[in-house]
Design a protein around this motif. Structure first.
Motif, short mmCIF file in Angstrom:
data_model
loop_
_atom_site.label_atom_id
_atom_site.label_comp_id
_atom_site.label_asym_id
_atom_site.label_seq_id
_atom_site.Cartn_x
_atom_site.Cartn_y
_atom_site.Cartn_z
N PRO A 227 6.56 -3.02 7.10
CA PRO A 227 7.68 -2.71 6.20
C PRO A 227 7.57 -3.53 4.92
O PRO A 227 6.96 -4.61 4.90
CB PRO A 227 8.90 -3.11 7.02
CG PRO A 227 8.41 -4.20 7.92
CD PRO A 227 6.99 -3.82 8.27
N LEU A 228 8.15 -3.03 3.85
CA LEU A 228 8.19 -3.80 2.61
C LEU A 228 9.21 -4.92 2.74
O LEU A 228 10.21 -4.79 3.44
CB LEU A 228 8.56 -2.88 1.44
CG LEU A 228 7.57 -1.74 1.15
CD1 LEU A 228 8.09 -0.85 0.04
CD2 LEU A 228 6.20 -2.30 0.80
N PRO A 229 8.99 -6.04 2.07
CA PRO A 229 9.95 -7.16 2.13
C PRO A 229 11.34 -6.73 1.66
O PRO A 229 11.48 -5.83 0.82
CB PRO A 229 9.33 -8.20 1.19
CG PRO A 229 7.88 -7.86 1.12
CD PRO A 229 7.81 -6.37 1.25
N ASP A 230 12.36 -7.39 2.18
CA ASP A 230 13.74 -7.03 1.85
C ASP A 230 14.02 -7.13 0.36
O ASP A 230 14.72 -6.27 -0.20
CB ASP A 230 14.71 -7.93 2.62
CG ASP A 230 14.72 -7.65 4.12
OD1 ASP A 230 14.22 -6.57 4.52
OD2 ASP A 230 15.19 -8.51 4.89
N ASP A 231 13.51 -8.18 -0.29
CA ASP A 231 13.79 -8.31 -1.72
C ASP A 231 13.13 -7.20 -2.53
O ASP A 231 13.68 -6.72 -3.53
CB ASP A 231 13.36 -9.70 -2.24
CG ASP A 231 11.86 -9.94 -2.08
OD1 ASP A 231 11.24 -9.35 -1.16
OD2 ASP A 231 11.30 -10.71 -2.88
N ASN A 298 2.30 -4.00 1.60
CA ASN A 298 1.77 -2.71 2.04
C ASN A 298 1.67 -1.76 0.84
O ASN A 298 2.66 -1.15 0.43
CB ASN A 298 2.68 -2.13 3.13
CG ASN A 298 2.19 -0.80 3.65
OD1 ASN A 298 1.32 -0.16 3.08
ND2 ASN A 298 2.77 -0.37 4.76
N HIS A 299 0.49 -1.64 0.27
CA HIS A 299 0.31 -0.77 -0.89
C HIS A 299 0.48 0.70 -0.55
O HIS A 299 0.91 1.49 -1.40
CB HIS A 299 -1.08 -1.00 -1.50
CG HIS A 299 -1.16 -2.24 -2.31
ND1 HIS A 299 -2.36 -2.73 -2.81
CD2 HIS A 299 -0.21 -3.12 -2.72
CE1 HIS A 299 -2.13 -3.84 -3.49
NE2 HIS A 299 -0.84 -4.11 -3.44
N GLN A 300 0.14 1.08 0.66
CA GLN A 300 0.29 2.47 1.05
C GLN A 300 1.75 2.91 0.96
O GLN A 300 2.06 4.02 0.50
CB GLN A 300 -0.25 2.69 2.45
CG GLN A 300 -1.76 2.47 2.56
CD GLN A 300 -2.25 2.46 3.99
OE1 GLN A 300 -1.59 2.94 4.90
NE2 GLN A 300 -3.43 1.89 4.20
N ALA A 301 2.65 2.04 1.39
CA ALA A 301 4.07 2.36 1.32
C ALA A 301 4.61 2.17 -0.10
O ALA A 301 5.41 2.97 -0.58
CB ALA A 301 4.85 1.47 2.29
N LEU A 302 4.15 1.12 -0.78
CA LEU A 302 4.70 0.79 -2.09
C LEU A 302 4.30 1.81 -3.15
O LEU A 302 5.13 2.24 -3.96
CB LEU A 302 4.25 -0.61 -2.51
CG LEU A 302 4.68 -1.07 -3.90
CD1 LEU A 302 6.20 -1.04 -4.05
CD2 LEU A 302 4.15 -2.45 -4.20
N PHE A 303 3.03 2.18 -3.19
CA PHE A 303 2.56 3.05 -4.27
C PHE A 303 3.25 4.41 -4.27
O PHE A 303 3.39 5.04 -5.32
CB PHE A 303 1.04 3.23 -4.19
CG PHE A 303 0.25 2.01 -4.58
CD1 PHE A 303 0.86 0.88 -5.08
CD2 PHE A 303 -1.14 2.01 -4.46
CE1 PHE A 303 0.13 -0.25 -5.45
CE2 PHE A 303 -1.88 0.90 -4.83
CZ PHE A 303 -1.25 -0.24 -5.32
N ARG A 304 3.71 4.86 -3.10
CA ARG A 304 4.44 6.13 -3.05
C ARG A 304 5.77 6.07 -3.78
O ARG A 304 6.37 7.10 -4.09
CB ARG A 304 4.67 6.54 -1.59
CG ARG A 304 3.43 6.94 -0.84
CD ARG A 304 3.77 7.68 0.45
NE ARG A 304 4.45 6.82 1.41
CZ ARG A 304 3.85 6.14 2.37
NH1 ARG A 304 2.52 6.20 2.49
NH2 ARG A 304 4.52 5.40 3.22
N ARG A 305 6.23 4.86 -4.06
CA ARG A 305 7.55 4.69 -4.67
C ARG A 305 7.46 4.15 -6.09
O ARG A 305 8.43 3.63 -6.62
CB ARG A 305 8.39 3.77 -3.77
CG ARG A 305 8.59 4.38 -2.38
CD ARG A 305 9.21 3.43 -1.40
NE ARG A 305 10.58 3.10 -1.75
CZ ARG A 305 11.36 2.30 -1.03
NH1 ARG A 305 10.88 1.77 0.09
NH2 ARG A 305 12.59 2.03 -1.41
N THR A 306 6.30 4.29 -6.70
CA THR A 306 6.11 3.83 -8.08
C THR A 306 5.97 5.02 -9.02
O THR A 306 5.61 6.13 -8.61
CB THR A 306 4.85 2.95 -8.21
OG1 THR A 306 3.70 3.72 -7.85
CG2 THR A 306 4.95 1.73 -7.33
N ALA A 307 6.24 4.77 -10.30
CA ALA A 307 6.04 5.80 -11.32
C ALA A 307 4.58 5.86 -11.76
O ALA A 307 4.09 6.91 -12.17
CB ALA A 307 6.93 5.51 -12.52
N ALA A 308 3.90 4.73 -11.68
CA ALA A 308 2.48 4.65 -12.02
C ALA A 308 1.93 3.34 -11.49
O ALA A 308 2.69 2.38 -11.29
CB ALA A 308 2.25 4.75 -13.53
#
Length: 402
Positions: A227-231, A298-308
């Motif tokens: 999971p991504l960190p809470d902050d 976790n870049h796999q989870a994070l990158f899905r939620r970025t604009a670029a």
């Protein structure tokens, strides 16, 4: 069955081996990874339960000095790595069936496999280092080719000579010590006539392949369920999708004020920013709440939620961002990174920054391409076609002896 996986290079050279080791274990084989002793790599392998055998010096100790490594440094490192491979892998190969090598020109690994009487496989994550009639070689330390030389065959012959100059004396000295004959062409000896290519076919099309008989497995992707960190979750939830900026294990010396450049370029588009510290040491430039610092996540989870995603263009980061459907801006620094930058632009899923040192204006312009609505649409289309079974394909080939 026991498999030894060997590499010396950045995280992008180590994480695929972790993925392959996990898949080998799931199929009933034993796997160990021999890799640099950097803390990041040790933590990665520990997280997935794969044994690490330290190999050579840490990468960070080599690349993160005040000045970039010199030609003399490269020659010293080459000899050091050859010696480390003979010492470390000879012990690791005992009782093993296969020795697979990747990363920085792994001279010595095939010799260890030859002496142990076991199978040797060379694998790579791109084709730009493989001889080809269609394009010239990359630059290497050593005597450069004439700028007037345009014959591709001559250029590749001179590339082989540079590899011999870097590794030949050390390799043949160690081979002689264990009763093996000398090698005339170190590069071709290491690469073999049938190298494995662990890259996504949609990102590395057949037109860019070498003339060698390449075995295509697909990229070796390590599943990440953390999971991504809470902050970080709180920051993501507090506003629109941010621009991610991170350069992994690149020191990024060419732009000492890189954090300011990145933040101001993103703000020029009204975007929030995620800065990944990494070896470039990025950090927020002020106290505004539109910028958030992230560590190893976790870049796999994070990158899905970025604009670029703005990055250096390593094979691993490029593939992860493509799989996430995230538009990209690639700021290439060295080796294969210019290839990935050009490929992302060619696919229409991002922008290739011109050169390794972005300014606010140049990065703002590149982000304009990545943030255009059509880029996001194309990025999602490419993501939907990416294969995720590469590690399984490779593991089955190793186990079956194909």
């Amino acid at each position: 069955m026991r498999v030894v996986l060997s590499s010396w290079g950045s995280r992008g050279d180590v994480e695929p081996l972790a993925a392959l080791a996990v898949r080998l274990r799931e199929l009933g084989a034993e796997a160990v990874v021999c890799a640099p002793p950097d803390e990041e790599f040790a933590a990665l392998l520990e997280r997935v339960g794969v044994p690490l055998v330290p190999l050579g010096p840490s990468v960070r100790s080599v690349v993160s000095g005040a000045e970039p490594p010199s030609t003399q440094d490269a020659f010293r490192l080459a000899a050091e790595l050859v010696a480390a491979r003979f010492e470390t892998l000879t012990a690791a190969a005992e009782g093993s069936d296969v020795l697979l090598a990747t990363g920085l020109m792994p001279a010595g690994v095939r010799s260890v496999a030859e002496r142990a009487g076991i199978r040797y496989v060379f694998a790579c994550f791109h084709t730009v280092g493989l001889p080809s009639r269609h394009r010239p070689p990359l630059q290497r330390p050593g005597r450069p080719s004439s700028p007037d030389e345009t014959d591709i065959e001559v250029l590749w012959d001179e590339d082989a000579q540079r590899v011999n100059a870097l590794y030949g004396e050390a390799l043949n000295r160690h081979r002689a010590a264990i009763g093996l004959p000398p090698v005339d062409n170190v590069r071709d000896h290491v690469l073999t006539e049938r190298p494995w290519l662990a890259a996504e076919p949609g990102l590395v099309p057949w037109q860019d392949l070498t003339d060698l008989d390449v075995v295509r497995t697909g990229a070796w992707l390590l599943s990440d369920e953390r999971p991504l960190p809470d902050d970080l979750e709180a920051f993501l939830a507090a506003g629109p999708a941010p621009v991610y900026v991170g350069f992994g294990s690149m020191a990024m010396r060419a732009t000492p004020d890189l954090a300011r450049v990145a933040v101001e370029a993103a703000r020029a588009h009204g975007r929030r920013i995620l800065l990944a510290g990494g070896w470039a040491g990025l950090a927020p430039i002020d106290d505004r709440d539109d910028c958030h610092l992230v560590g190893e996540v976790n870049h796999q989870a994070l990158f899905r939620r970025t604009a670029a995603v703005v990055h250096h263009g390593g094979a691993g980061t490029t593939t992860t961002a493509a799989l996430a459907g995230a538009p990209q801006v690639v700021v290439p620094q060295l080796v294969d990174q210019p290839y990935w930058a050009a490929r992302i632009a060619e696919l229409g899923i991002g922008a290739a920054h011109a050169g390794p040192a972005p300014t606010v204006d140049s990065l703002t312009a590149a982000l304009a391409v990545a943030l255009a609505p059509g880029t996001a649409v194309r990025a999602m289309a490419v993501a939907g076609a990416i294969r995720t079974d590469g590690a399984t394909v490779a593991a089955k080939r190793l186990i079956s002896g194909e």
